[in-house]
Scaffold this motif. Structure first.
Motif, mmCIF file in Angstrom:
data_model
loop_
_atom_site.group_PDB
_atom_site.id
_atom_site.type_symbol
_atom_site.label_atom_id
_atom_site.label_comp_id
_atom_site.label_asym_id
_atom_site.label_seq_id
_atom_site.Cartn_x
_atom_site.Cartn_y
_atom_site.Cartn_z
ATOM 1 N N ILE A 17 0.815 -1.228 0.000
ATOM 2 C CA ILE A 17 0.000 0.000 0.000
ATOM 3 C C ILE A 17 0.847 1.277 0.000
ATOM 4 C CG2 ILE A 17 -1.984 -1.107 1.102
ATOM 5 C CD1 ILE A 17 -1.125 0.320 3.719
ATOM 6 N N GLY A 18 2.189 1.131 -0.057
ATOM 7 C CA GLY A 18 3.046 2.314 -0.165
ATOM 8 C C GLY A 18 2.799 3.298 0.963
ATOM 9 N N PHE A 19 2.741 4.599 0.605
ATOM 10 C CA PHE A 19 2.622 5.584 1.687
ATOM 11 C C PHE A 19 1.189 5.771 2.186
ATOM 12 C CE2 PHE A 19 2.536 8.410 -2.050
ATOM 13 C CZ PHE A 19 1.491 9.253 -1.753
ATOM 14 N N LEU A 20 0.248 4.882 1.749
ATOM 15 C CA LEU A 20 -1.052 4.828 2.449
ATOM 16 C C LEU A 20 -0.836 4.379 3.898
ATOM 17 C CD1 LEU A 20 -3.530 3.140 -0.075
ATOM 18 C CD2 LEU A 20 -3.328 5.545 0.476
ATOM 19 N N ALA A 21 0.342 3.783 4.142
ATOM 20 C CA ALA A 21 0.673 3.340 5.502
ATOM 21 C C ALA A 21 0.847 4.522 6.454
ATOM 22 C CB ALA A 21 1.945 2.494 5.484
ATOM 23 N N ASP A 22 0.986 5.750 5.906
ATOM 24 C CA ASP A 22 1.023 6.948 6.752
ATOM 25 C C ASP A 22 -0.417 7.261 7.170
ATOM 26 O OD1 ASP A 22 1.231 9.374 7.975
ATOM 27 O OD2 ASP A 22 2.274 10.393 6.340
ATOM 28 N N ILE A 23 -0.829 6.681 8.285
ATOM 29 C CA ILE A 23 -2.248 6.746 8.669
ATOM 30 C C ILE A 23 -2.670 8.155 9.111
ATOM 31 C CG2 ILE A 23 -2.398 4.288 9.213
ATOM 32 C CD1 ILE A 23 -2.163 5.013 12.186
ATOM 33 N N PHE A 72 -4.673 -0.836 10.320
ATOM 34 C CA PHE A 72 -5.517 0.365 10.343
ATOM 35 C C PHE A 72 -6.682 0.217 9.370
ATOM 36 C CE2 PHE A 72 -6.548 4.557 8.488
ATOM 37 C CZ PHE A 72 -6.873 5.275 9.629
ATOM 38 N N TYR A 73 -6.398 -0.269 8.155
ATOM 39 C CA TYR A 73 -7.456 -0.403 7.145
ATOM 40 C C TYR A 73 -8.339 -1.610 7.425
ATOM 41 C CZ TYR A 73 -4.934 3.301 4.875
ATOM 42 O OH TYR A 73 -4.341 4.500 4.621
ATOM 43 N N ALA A 125 -8.955 -6.382 -0.417
ATOM 44 C CA ALA A 125 -7.953 -7.462 -0.378
ATOM 45 C C ALA A 125 -6.550 -6.884 -0.193
ATOM 46 C CB ALA A 125 -8.024 -8.292 -1.661
ATOM 47 N N THR A 126 -6.280 -5.737 -0.829
ATOM 48 C CA THR A 126 -4.969 -5.083 -0.695
ATOM 49 C C THR A 126 -4.889 -4.321 0.626
ATOM 50 O OG1 THR A 126 -4.780 -4.843 -3.091
ATOM 51 C CG2 THR A 126 -3.389 -3.405 -1.757
ATOM 52 N N LEU A 127 -5.921 -3.558 0.938
ATOM 53 C CA LEU A 127 -5.887 -2.675 2.104
ATOM 54 C C LEU A 127 -5.871 -3.429 3.430
ATOM 55 C CD1 LEU A 127 -8.533 -0.030 0.929
ATOM 56 C CD2 LEU A 127 -6.054 0.282 1.017
ATOM 57 N N SER A 128 -6.568 -4.564 3.494
ATOM 58 C CA SER A 128 -6.749 -5.255 4.781
ATOM 59 C C SER A 128 -5.465 -5.863 5.330
ATOM 60 C CB SER A 128 -7.822 -6.340 4.659
ATOM 61 O OG SER A 128 -7.445 -7.280 3.676
ATOM 62 N N ASN A 129 -4.386 -5.832 4.541
ATOM 63 C CA ASN A 129 -3.097 -6.309 5.052
ATOM 64 C C ASN A 129 -2.524 -5.366 6.110
ATOM 65 O OD1 ASN A 129 -2.208 -8.786 3.417
ATOM 66 N ND2 ASN A 129 -2.936 -7.382 1.837
#
Length: 648
Positions: free
Chosen positions: A589-595, A623-624, A616-620
């Motif tokens: 998820i790249g910098f989506l990890a910057d919550i 936070f998501y 499926a991608t985000l739920s890893n």
């Protein structure tokens, strides 16, 4: 050496790394490119002409420049930035450095560092380039040196308290409740009144941080003579200047406002000088100096010994008049600053030559959670007491160097102080922006579930705004998992796009607005924001909007905007759509990890929040995964499959 001093030395080293990275990025973008490329990037105006020339403070020439080609093209020029007038007419590049002190449409006012203009400005075509801003780094370095070397002074004491080495102290004085504030806002002002050293207003989205800060400043003025109010951005400084002026405070804005309004201009130092009773004398001296200068250069063809002596006399008289004019200007400035209640400026602006010698009973720093630590020390070196306001759960400061970021330069003084001295902070707990379903997930994740939605917004959804909208659905998560909407990665631009997801998002928006009409000028219009984390996705969305008549019309009327989270910081919209973009088998998820960035994105919405993404991608990411569970719990989950059946 103490741990605090070692920590500060480390910050100094990281700042040097950041400065070098910033300089290298500037060189790549600017110096190694052609004039046409620099113009396209917004770094250059070419050609320009000098439309006005006058003498400014310190007898330095101030010139007005106007671009004669590519007028109204987008650019990055703004007041306070350094720039260089240039000419290539002699075969080699000649430059004249200065600071932009004003900007109008297609015109820039440049304060130069010379008492007269070089002869080459009259030959050939001129251009104006933005230059690398050494000054801000220099002021931050000076401040850091002062802080590290401070010993047995008030600054040394404040340093040790802010960084957690000494306890913060408070009085037991009480104040009457301020009627326009709610209980937690009053508690924050009370904390500021009682603080001997430092207090913090922690203001989550929509909780009225600026309102509280203004009331705290007004209350402080009841017992203190002169305050400094600062922020990292010109926009925040402008807002506070306007609000304080509207409250009747005698305020002077140092530096140049980022937007032009009568209230702001009236309170700039230049405007205050022009309104001063001694300004006529200053103006007369400058006018006489100009006259002597004109006479000195009137001899062009016939030029003998007598003319030379005459020229020397006129030049000397011109210089004498300018020195006297500067003396009068210094007197006016000092008189104004001695009687002012509040001085406002950016953090680095606190080192402006007009005010650098001043000390303040209290320094207020707004947006402190978005400011680099070294920048915060610039005003603090002039303070007896400090008040910080911001929210460390929202966007952090921008750090360009990966090495400096990794080393901790992105960790702010606000964060350090609130962690090490939790007793100095009060969190504002009532939010006035968004429906409680939009608020609640951020509330759980960042604010210990302490936030409450005010009754005026608690259940305020689109149905309340307009009966055409369905009631109760303030949040939707549209899941594209299994649809084959895979991201397209552009490694060159280090960006990602997801055209299928973007198309779905815009179709959803069109469907939402199908019965909504904004023709009635009497009714307040809906304002809509579309956010994406990647520039490539934003570009695709913007292009697509141009080809959807209804959305194009809304954009033309400035009712629809598309941009990054950062571009929406401090703003709000009735409806917010967020395209998560990332969709891949690796679950990256790249910098989506910057919550914290996601917290800002979600909390821009007032009545409706729609997030489109691949579960499926985000739920890893935990936070998501938590957000997906939250969406399910409030019946906000929608499958893209289910929606394609009801949307065109």
């Amino acid at each position: 050496m103490s741990e605090i001093l070692l920590e500060l030395k480390q910050v100094q080293e990281l700042l040097k790394i950041e400065q070098e990275e910033d300089r290298q990025q500037y060189k790549i973008k600017s110096l190694k490119s052609t004039i046409a490329e620099r113009k396209a990037m917004g770094f250059c105006w070419y050609p320009v002409t000098i439309t006005k020339e006058e003498i400014g403070f310190g007898s330095k020439v101030v010139i007005e420049l106007e671009r004669t080609k590519d007028r109204d093209n987008l650019h990055l020029f703004q007041a306070g930035k350094t720039a260089a007038l240039f000419s290539n007419s002699s075969g080699e590049r000649q430059t004249l450095n200065g600071v932009i002190v004003g900007i109008k449409r297609n015109k820039v006012i440049l304060a130069t560092n010379r008492e007269d203009l070089p002869e080459w400005v009259d030959d050939g075509r001129l251009g104006l380039d933005l230059t690398f801003d050494e000054m801000s780094y220099r002021e931050m370095e000076i401040a850091m040196k002062k802080v590290t070397e401070a010993y047995k002074t008030r600054l040394a004491e404040l340093r040790d308290i802010l960084l957690g080495d000494l306890p913060a102290r408070f009085t037991d004085v009480t104040m009457a409740s301020i009627p326009v504030l709610n209980p937690s806002q009053n508690e924050a002002v009370q904390k500021i009144v009682q603080a001997k050293d430092v207090a913090i207003i922690h203001g989550p989205p929509g909780t009225g941080k600026t309102t509280t800060l203004v009331q705290a400043i007004l209350t402080t003025l009841e017992t203190q003579k002169r305050l400094l109010v600062t922020a990292p951005s010109n926009t925040a400084v402008d807002l506070l200047t306007e609000k304080l002026a509207n409250e009747g405070v005698n305020v002077i804005r140092i530096g140049n406002p980022s937007r032009v309004s009568d209230v702001l201009l009236e309170h700039t130092l230049d405007a205050q000088i022009m309104s001063h009773r001694s300004y006529k004398s200053l103006k007369d001296h400058r006018k006489t100096a100009e006259e002597y200068k004109r006479m000195a250069y009137q001899y062009k063809r016939k030029f003998g010994h007598e003319e030379r002596a005459q020229r020397q006399f006129f030049k000397a008289e011109s210089h004498r008049m300018l020195v006297e004019a500067d003396r009068i200007e210094e007197y006016i400035t000092e008189d104004l600053l001695n009687n002012v209640q509040v001085i406002t400026c950016t953090l680095v602006g606190a080192a402006n030559k007009a005010i650098r010698h001043l000390e303040y009973d209290t320094v207020f720093i707004d947006e402190a959670a978005q400011a680099l630590e070294p920048a915060c020390w610039v005003p603090i070196t002039r303070a007896k007491r400090v008040v910080l306001a911001g929210d460390h759960c929202q966007l952090p400061p921008t750090v360009k160097s990966f090495e400096a970021e990794k080393g901790g330069l992105g960790k702010t003084l606000f964060e350090k102080c609130i962690e090490r001295q939790p007793d100095v902070a009060v969190m504002l707990k009532t939010q006035y922006r968004m429906h409680h379903h939009i608020m609640e997930f951020s509330n759980q994740q960042f604010y210990h579930s302490e936030l409450l939605a005010h009754e005026s917004v608690h259940s305020s959804d689109l149905h309340e705004f307009n009966a055409h909208f369905a009631p109760g659905l303030a949040v939707e998560f549209v899941d594209t998992a299994g649809c084959g909407y895979n991201e397209i990665v552009n490694p060159e631009a280090q960006s990602s796009a997801n055209p299928d997801e973007a198309d779905l998002l815009l179709n959803h928006l069109v469907h939402l607005l199908k019965d909504y009409t904004h023709a009635d000028e009497e009714v307040e219009h809906l304002r809509i924001g579309v956010i994406a984390p990647y520039r490539a996705q934003i570009n695709y969305l913007e292009d697509k909007v141009e080809h959807i008549p209804q959305l194009h019309e809304l954009r033309q009327k400035r009712l629809l905007s598309v941009g990054t989270v950062d571009s929406f910081q401090g703003q709000e919209r009735d409806i917010i759509y967020i395209s998560m973009t990332r969709s891949n088998e690796q679950g990256e998820i790249g910098f989506l990890a910057d919550i914290r960035r996601m917290n800002v994105g979600m909390t821009r919405a007032k009545k409706k929040l729609v997030i489109v993404g691949d579960s499926a991608t985000l739920s890893n990411h935990p936070f998501y995964a938590a957000f997906l569970a939250y969406a399910e719990s409030i019946n906000a989950y929608r499958s893209a499959w289910e929606l394609t059946e009801i949307m065109p």
